[in-house]
Enzyme design. Structure first.
Site, mmCIF file in Angstrom:
data_model
loop_
_atom_site.group_PDB
_atom_site.id
_atom_site.type_symbol
_atom_site.label_atom_id
_atom_site.label_comp_id
_atom_site.label_asym_id
_atom_site.label_seq_id
_atom_site.Cartn_x
_atom_site.Cartn_y
_atom_site.Cartn_z
ATOM 1 C CE LYS A 9 36.726 41.122 39.158
ATOM 2 N NZ LYS A 9 36.346 42.490 38.150
ATOM 3 N N PRO A 92 28.103 34.131 36.719
ATOM 4 C CG PRO A 92 26.687 35.944 35.963
ATOM 5 C CD PRO A 92 27.328 35.293 37.217
ATOM 6 N N GLY A 96 33.067 39.960 34.086
ATOM 7 C CA GLY A 96 33.636 41.088 35.071
ATOM 8 C C GLY A 96 33.652 40.636 36.323
ATOM 9 N N GLY A 100 35.813 32.691 37.538
ATOM 10 C CA GLY A 100 36.853 31.683 37.365
ATOM 11 C C GLY A 100 38.198 31.854 38.332
ATOM 12 C CG ASP A 134 40.645 38.604 37.887
ATOM 13 O OD1 ASP A 134 41.208 37.716 37.655
ATOM 14 O OD2 ASP A 134 39.573 39.435 37.532
#
Ligand code: C5P
Length: 288
Positions: A9, A92, A96, A100, A134
């Site tokens: 995102k 990665p 940000g 995960g 998130d």
């Protein structure tokens, strides 16, 4: 066996509205799923074990968000069921980009199908929000306004296809450190994301609404991010650039796919980090 793709995102907008009594920050953020994916395969295990494997070293599986979310789902909704979960990570970490968190949410979508649980999306959001602020967004993906800690998700209509390049400057931005940096000064007047969300936007309109309150803090936390930021102030065709979430990635919005591909090639050739040309995604699971 099922395979699901877990998208990254970016945050078109991120405002920190204040600090909460529980130590978290009150957010208003517009999240957007994009076409950079991890991949998760799930397979039933008759022995009732929950086993997680990964293409990179994950450390202790019990600390992994996928494992923790799957274990919560099993405890509350599928006692005795087992699964072999194979995670192939491309997004990665510490970037940000929500990798995960997306893995955890998409693993639950896959397990919901594997174990034939028919749990509603709201239930999946409730479970996964317990392992990260998130995570809930990634149950539906697409475009959404997220408030609270980030776990209250209000889905927005599909905004259409926009082209971006993500640049990961080969360094992580630890989220608590970025929030800590911001917390020294919470005296600004908070902005409101609804000001920039009409039903249909073109790329310049979208660009004019982009904002990230955590950007300056992230630039202070990572010297490599700052170096990448300073080296990319005048890239051809870029409508806006912004740090995604708490960093360390920089996102560039471009007019079309060819411009995005050119920027990806140019950033890669200059060794500024790992660059990915991506596009925005509508809501809904992406089965592999
Ligand atoms: O919820 P999650 O574990 O993803 O959050 C990681 C860290 O980010 C928290 O420990 C906190 O320091 C910071 N955070 C915050 N306010 C939020 C979300 C995260 O301060 N709304």
């Amino acid at each position: 066996m099922f395979t699901i793709k877990a998208p990254a995102k970016v945050n078109w907008f991120l405002e920190v509205k204040g600090k909460r009594p529980d130590g978290y920050h009150e957010l208003e953020t517009v999240m957007q799923a994009v076409s950079l994916f991890d991949e998760i395969s799930v397979e039933d295990r008759a022995d009732g074990e929950l086993i997680l494997t990964c293409n990179i070293d994950l450390g202790a599986p019990e600390k992994n968000l996928v494992y923790r979310a799957a274990e919560l789902m099993r405890q509350h909704h599928a006692p005795g069921r087992g699964a072999q979960i194979a995670l192939n990570k491309q997004i990665p970490h510490g970037a940000g980009l929500g990798g995960g968190s997306s893995d955890a949410a998409n693993a639950l979508i896959a397990l919901n199908r594997l174990w034939d649980l028919h749990l509603h999306k709201n239930v999946l959001q409730d479970i996964v929000a317990r392992v990260g602020s998130d995570c809930a967004f990634f149950v539906e993906g697409g475009t959404a306004v997220c408030t609270g800690r980030g776990e209250i998700v209000e889905q927005l209509p599909d905004i259409g296809v926009f082209h971006l390049v993500l640049l990961y400057p080969n360094d992580v931005c630890p989220t608590p450190q970025v929030y800590g940096e911001l917390s020294r000064d919470l005296t600004y007047s908070p902005r409101n994301c609804y000001l920039f969300l009409p039903a249909k936007m073109d790329a310049p309109q979208l660009a004019s609404g982009v904002f990230n309150r955590l950007q300056e803090s992230a630039l202070k936390v990572s010297a490599k991010l700052r170096a990448a930021w300073e080296s990319t102030a005048h890239e051809p065709g870029v409508l806006v650039r912004f740090v995604s979430g708490s960093g360390s990635s920089v996102a560039f919005l471009l007019n079309d796919e060819a411009a995005a591909q050119q920027l990806e090639d140019s950033l890669t050739a200059r060794s500024l980090g790992r660059a990915y040309a991506v596009k925005t995604l509508p809501g809904g699971a992406v089965w592999g």
